[in-house]
Structures are given as C-alpha cells and as structure tokens.
Enzyme design. Structure first.
Site, short mmCIF file in Angstrom:
data_model
loop_
_atom_site.label_atom_id
_atom_site.label_comp_id
_atom_site.label_asym_id
_atom_site.label_seq_id
_atom_site.Cartn_x
_atom_site.Cartn_y
_atom_site.Cartn_z
N ARG A 133 36.31 57.10 23.40
CA ARG A 133 37.47 57.44 22.57
C ARG A 133 37.88 58.85 22.93
O ARG A 133 37.09 59.78 22.86
CB ARG A 133 37.13 57.36 21.08
CG ARG A 133 38.40 57.26 20.21
CD ARG A 133 38.09 57.33 18.71
NE ARG A 133 37.61 58.65 18.38
CZ ARG A 133 36.49 58.88 17.66
NH1 ARG A 133 35.78 57.89 17.19
NH2 ARG A 133 36.10 60.11 17.42
N SER A 156 32.64 56.00 17.28
CA SER A 156 32.60 55.26 16.02
C SER A 156 33.98 54.75 15.61
O SER A 156 35.00 55.15 16.16
CB SER A 156 32.02 56.14 14.92
OG SER A 156 32.79 57.30 14.83
N LYS A 314 30.69 68.78 26.14
CA LYS A 314 31.81 69.73 26.05
C LYS A 314 31.83 70.67 27.25
O LYS A 314 32.89 71.11 27.70
CB LYS A 314 31.72 70.46 24.72
CG LYS A 314 31.94 69.44 23.59
CD LYS A 314 31.96 70.01 22.22
CE LYS A 314 32.47 68.98 21.22
NZ LYS A 314 31.56 67.84 20.99
N LYS A 368 32.60 76.11 20.41
CA LYS A 368 31.89 74.83 20.31
C LYS A 368 30.54 74.86 21.01
O LYS A 368 30.46 75.16 22.20
CB LYS A 368 32.74 73.73 20.96
CG LYS A 368 34.08 73.52 20.31
CD LYS A 368 34.73 72.23 20.84
CE LYS A 368 36.04 71.97 20.14
NZ LYS A 368 36.60 70.67 20.54
N GLY A 373 29.27 64.78 16.76
CA GLY A 373 29.07 64.20 15.43
C GLY A 373 29.65 64.99 14.28
O GLY A 373 29.50 64.61 13.13
N ARG A 455 42.75 59.59 12.37
CA ARG A 455 42.00 60.21 11.28
C ARG A 455 42.84 61.33 10.68
O ARG A 455 43.49 62.07 11.41
CB ARG A 455 40.68 60.80 11.80
CG ARG A 455 39.65 59.74 12.10
CD ARG A 455 38.41 60.35 12.70
NE ARG A 455 38.71 61.00 13.97
CZ ARG A 455 37.82 61.71 14.66
NH1 ARG A 455 36.61 61.89 14.20
NH2 ARG A 455 38.16 62.27 15.81
P1 ADP Z 1 32.46 66.66 17.58
O1 ADP Z 1 31.76 66.28 18.83
O2 ADP Z 1 31.59 67.31 16.57
O3 ADP Z 1 33.28 65.53 17.05
P2 ADP Z 1 34.99 67.93 18.22
O4 ADP Z 1 35.27 68.69 19.44
O5 ADP Z 1 35.63 66.59 18.12
O6 ADP Z 1 33.42 67.84 18.03
O7 ADP Z 1 35.42 68.79 16.96
C1 ADP Z 1 35.27 68.34 15.62
C2 ADP Z 1 36.58 68.47 14.87
O8 ADP Z 1 37.03 69.83 14.87
C3 ADP Z 1 37.73 67.68 15.49
O9 ADP Z 1 37.72 66.35 15.04
C4 ADP Z 1 38.93 68.46 15.05
O10 ADP Z 1 39.32 68.10 13.73
C5 ADP Z 1 38.44 69.90 15.01
N1 ADP Z 1 38.76 70.57 16.30
C6 ADP Z 1 38.02 70.53 17.42
N2 ADP Z 1 38.60 71.23 18.43
C7 ADP Z 1 39.74 71.72 17.91
C8 ADP Z 1 40.81 72.55 18.43
N3 ADP Z 1 40.78 72.98 19.69
N4 ADP Z 1 41.83 72.85 17.61
C9 ADP Z 1 41.87 72.43 16.33
N5 ADP Z 1 40.91 71.65 15.77
C10 ADP Z 1 39.86 71.30 16.54
MG MG Z 2 34.92 64.73 17.79
#
Ligand code: ADP
Ligand code: MG
Length: 481
Positions: A133, A156, A314, A368, A373, A455
């Site tokens: 995804r 998921s 990442k 990050k 998760g 979402r």
């Molecule tokens: P995970 O692997 O924990 O899902 P993500 O990279 O998807 O990590 O980040 C979790 C959440 O944080 C995302 O679903 C989003 O809502 C927010 N997020 C992540 N990166 C960004 C970004 N560059 N700008 C704004 N929101 C972000």
């Molecule tokens: Mg994510």
C-alpha cells in the site's frame, strides 16, 4: 516550503441532528456487514473471535478528491510494484544503503542479518509475492500528490477498507433527499478480493494441492476481522485453507524438510502471509527471530520475503529519492518521472545543512525512525529537541532517522464516528493505494492496482494509524476539480 494558510472550510453537507441519525444507521450497517474490530473495553476481544465486537471507526461521508489525482495515484501502483521487485534483487544496494542504520538500530540489524544469511547461501526466491500500500497526501499549497511511505509488509485494512465504499454508497442512496451527492462518484473498492486473488495465484504457482496459506498473526489482534475477510475469500472463491499462527507457534510447530518444504503443525505451507513481524514488539525473544529465519530458509512463498520487507524501510525510501538512484532500477523515463513527481523532500541526517534548517523550522519537517505501525514519528518542538540532542551526542545516532518534508493537506469539516458516537471535526485525509505483484521467475503473473484505503483524522493529530487510534476509515468521493 512554508506552512500553508488555512482557508475557511465549508460546513459538512448535513446538520448535526441528521448526522446523528445517519451515524446510527451506519453503525448498524457495519455490524450487519462485518465492518467491525475488537472492542478495547473487552479484554477477550483480541484473542477470541466473535467476542466483544464494535463497529470500526469511520467517517460518515466520503472524502473529496479530484478524479485526476485519483488516476495519478492508481497509475503509480504498478510502477512501484515493479520497482520493489527490482530493488529487492540488488542485495548489495540493500546492505550498503542500510549499513549505517544497522549500527544504531537493532531491529533493522536483525532483519539485515537474515538477509545476509540468505545471500551467503545464495537463496533465490522464484515465486515472489508483494501486497503493498502506497500512502499519499495531497499537498494543499502545490496541489501535488506526495507519497508518505510505501508499505511492503503487513499492509492493513484491505478487508475493512473495501467495505467503507459500500457503506458510503448505501448512505448516499438512503439519504439522497438530504445530500446532493452521487453514489457513482464513490469508486468501488475490491481490495479484499484482489489481495485474496493474489494470494491464491501465488498458491497456484506453488502448485501443491494439499498446501495451505499461513497467516502470521500477533498473539493479540483486535483487527482480526480485517484479516478474516481475506481468509473468507480464499476459502469461498478459491477453495484454499488459511491457518493462523504466531511466530512463536511457527517456531514450536514448524520445520523445513530437506527439499525446502515448510511444514507447520503437519501441514505443507505454500504461502506465508505476514500480518505481524513488522515491529520489534513482534519479536519479544529469540524464538520469534528463529521462526522468521526458518520461514525465510524454506521454499514457501513469503509475502513479503526479507528483501521485499527491507525495500519498504524508510531509509530505502530516502535513498531511492536521491538523484539518479531510480535510474539504476528502471529504464522507462516516463515512469521514473511519474515516481519522482510524487516524492516529497527526503534527507538523511548526515546532511548538516538540512539538520540546521530543521532545528530552525521544525514545523516544516517530520523526523522518522526506522519503524512501522504508527506513533513513532517526531514533530515540532520534540523534533528540534531530538535533533539538537543527537547532534550533541555525536557519533552515528543520527543514522537511525530520516527527515521528511512535512506535507500540509487541505483541512475540511466532517463527521467521524467512533464507538457509536458522532463527532464533528476539522479533518485531513490520507489516500492509500493497494498494489499486488506476483512473479514466477521471468513471468510477471500479476502487477496491478488493487483497490484503496482512505483514512481521515482530525487535523490536529500528527499520526495517522486507524488501529493505533488516530484515524478513521473512509472512502473517496471523486470530484471534477
Ligand atoms: P508508519 O510506518 O508508522 O505508518 P508513516 O510514515 O506512515 O509511518 O507516518 C505515520 C503517519 O504520520 C502518517 O500516516 C501520516 O498521517 C503522518 N505523516 C507521515 N509523514 C508525514 C509527512 N511528511 N507530512 C505530514 N504527515 C506525515
Ligand atoms: Mg504509515
């Protein structure tokens, strides 16, 4: 890159009284159609199927998205699918790119160790299955679709997400007198049947009639119904049995025969489908690591293999965004341009200039760690403090993180329903597009876009996970602009 001015959002299309009535109807629909999760309030809901169910959190009406953006996101899916496969074949690229991360991040280091072992025995995966995804936000200021991340393990909500578009169409039909919305603008979503089909095709390529699909699950899982939707399609549409095992059960009940066959609880396993194993919490002891290694050594199809898993980190996302890196893996210039267009700014922390900027303007960045998760990212003042501290400490600690440009999507007013209660809130949405990829040696059996997940979360929340309690499930309403 500056925080976008917030335009006044339009009010939701129905008043709170009507919304309350619709929410009750919608919650009943969820119960009738299996759009449910285990209820936190019932301790048995995470282990005993059919006990302590509550409707999944949902948005009362679908989120608006321009149709052109939707098409763009769909077009990207097969390109990302192919990219993961190509990158996974370059074992040295994976090892080298993650070499600094491994020194400071124990989890990545353990994954790389298994990867290295597979390199040493020259283990080749002939049948390769990826269920992905790719998550995006639509950046308000530039009106561009920017990728948040690509999930290559345990993606998921293919099961529950597919149902939300049905729910929204039903509500739009039923409350047509209140809403001026057209049900046909909510795109259909076949994520659960598509993912089940990909698992079934991988099973067919494996070609052992008596073999099963093994779903690797957490010992406690409140999102089990999302998973059972796939089990249902595998059985009803493809006649395939799914067994559910935790990693520690695999360690206790599993063995690899001399010919590579994975046998668990006396059953031959054709496909291992991970819905656990993506976080350090899933490996509380050596037992779980030993199960992961056992599976990797077998000839069962792994969804994902250790290589596919690593491509989804990442750090690799950030490496792929560097100049000229995509060109190492893809030939088609148009496809490369399409991918690059959706990359947000991504930096490693050995870039002193960007670390300095992020300390000065933390609101424009997300920090990050190498985790999946939800709930792990660092924002705002915490980001400034963390970077300042890590810089002072010196050494390689910075290598455990990447920096990303913060994306600011448009906020709008919407009703979110959780635990039977309907709240109005200022919200933003994140679009996930599922992709399925199946390959047997040189033959690409499946490479397609396989549905979507919308979402929605209150705009004041930084994180986005539904299971983690930050967001609700949503669907799409396609607009002309
Ligand atoms: P995970 O692997 O924990 O899902 P993500 O990279 O998807 O990590 O980040 C979790 C959440 O944080 C995302 O679903 C989003 O809502 C927010 N997020 C992540 N990166 C960004 C970004 N560059 N700008 C704004 N929101 C972000
Ligand atoms: Mg994510």
């Amino acid at each position: 890159m500056s925080a976008a001015p917030v335009p006044a959002p339009a009010p939701p299309p129905v008043d709170p009284v009507a919304a309350g009535e619709m929410a009750r109807e919608a919650a009943a629909w969820c119960a009738l159609h299996g759009l449910v999760v285990g209820d936190r309030a019932d301790p048995r809901s995470a282990t005993v199927p059919g006990v302590g169910l509550v409707h999944a959190p949902f948005s009362l009406l679908p989120a608006h998205l321009p149709e052109s953006i939707w098409r763009q996101a769909c077009e990207l899916a097969p390109i990302f699918n192919e990219l993961v496969d190509r990158v996974s074949r370059d074992r040295k690229f994976l090892q080298d790119s993650l070499s600094k991360t491994r020194q400071v991040d124990d989890f990545t280091s353990r994954l790389l160790e298994i990867h290295k072992k597979m390199m040493e025995i020259n283990k080749d995966e002939n049948i390769r299955l990826g269920l992905y995804r790719s998550d995006y936000m639509l950046d308000l200021e530039t009106n561009s679709l920017l990728q948040i991340e690509l999930n290559t393990i345990s993606t998921s909500f293919p099961g529950l997400g597919s149902l939300v578009s049905d729910l929204h169409r039903t509500l739009i039909n039923q409350y047509g007198h209140l809403l001026s919305l057209e049900p046909k603008r909510v795109p259909g979503n076949a994520a659960s049947s598509k993912f089940a089909e990909a698992l079934a095709r991988a099973w067919a390529e494996f070609n052992v009639d008596s073999a099963v699909v093994m779903m690797i699950v957490q010992p406690e899982e409140r999102n089990m119904y999302d998973q059972y939707w796939l089990t249902k399609y595998l059985r009803e549409s493809h006649g395939i049995t799914t067994i559910r095992k935790t990693l520690s059960q695999v360690e206790a009940e599993g063995q690899v025969l001399p010919d590579g066959t994975l046998l668990v609880d006396g059953k031959k396993v054709a496909v291992v489908y991970y819905r656990a194993g993506y976080t350090p919490n899933d490996y509380p002891s050596e037992t779980e690591w030993s199960a992961r290694l056992l599976i990797e050594q077998s000839c069962a199809v792994k969804c994902p293999s250790i290589s596919y898993h690593l491509v989804g980190t990442k750090k690799i996302q950030q490496e792929l965004a560097k100049p000229d890196v995509l060109e190492r893996f893809l030939e088609n210039k148009e496809e490369i341009a399409k991918l690059r267009k959706c990359f947000a700014g991504l930096w490693s922390l050995d870039n002193e200039e960007i670390v300095k900027t992020a300390i000065e303007k933390p609101e424009l960045f997300v920090l990050k760690p190498q985790r999946e998760g939800g709930g792990n990212n660092i924002y705002g003042l915490d980001l400034r403090e963390t970077l300042t501290r890590l810089q002072k400490e010196g050494g390689d600690a910075l290598a455990a993180y990447i920096l990303m440009q913060r994306i600011f999507p448009k906020a709008s007013l919407a009703y979110l329903v959780r635990g039977g209660i309907c709240h109005e809130g200022l919200v933003i949405s994140e679009l996930g597009v599922y992709g399925a990829y199946l390959r047997n040696k040189d033959k690409v059996v499946i490479n397609e876009q396989s549905g979507y997940l919308m979402r929605t979360k209150v705009s004041s929340s930084d994180e986005g996970g539904v299971a983690a309690g930050f967001a609700v499930l949503d669907s799409l309403y396609l607009t002309d602009k």
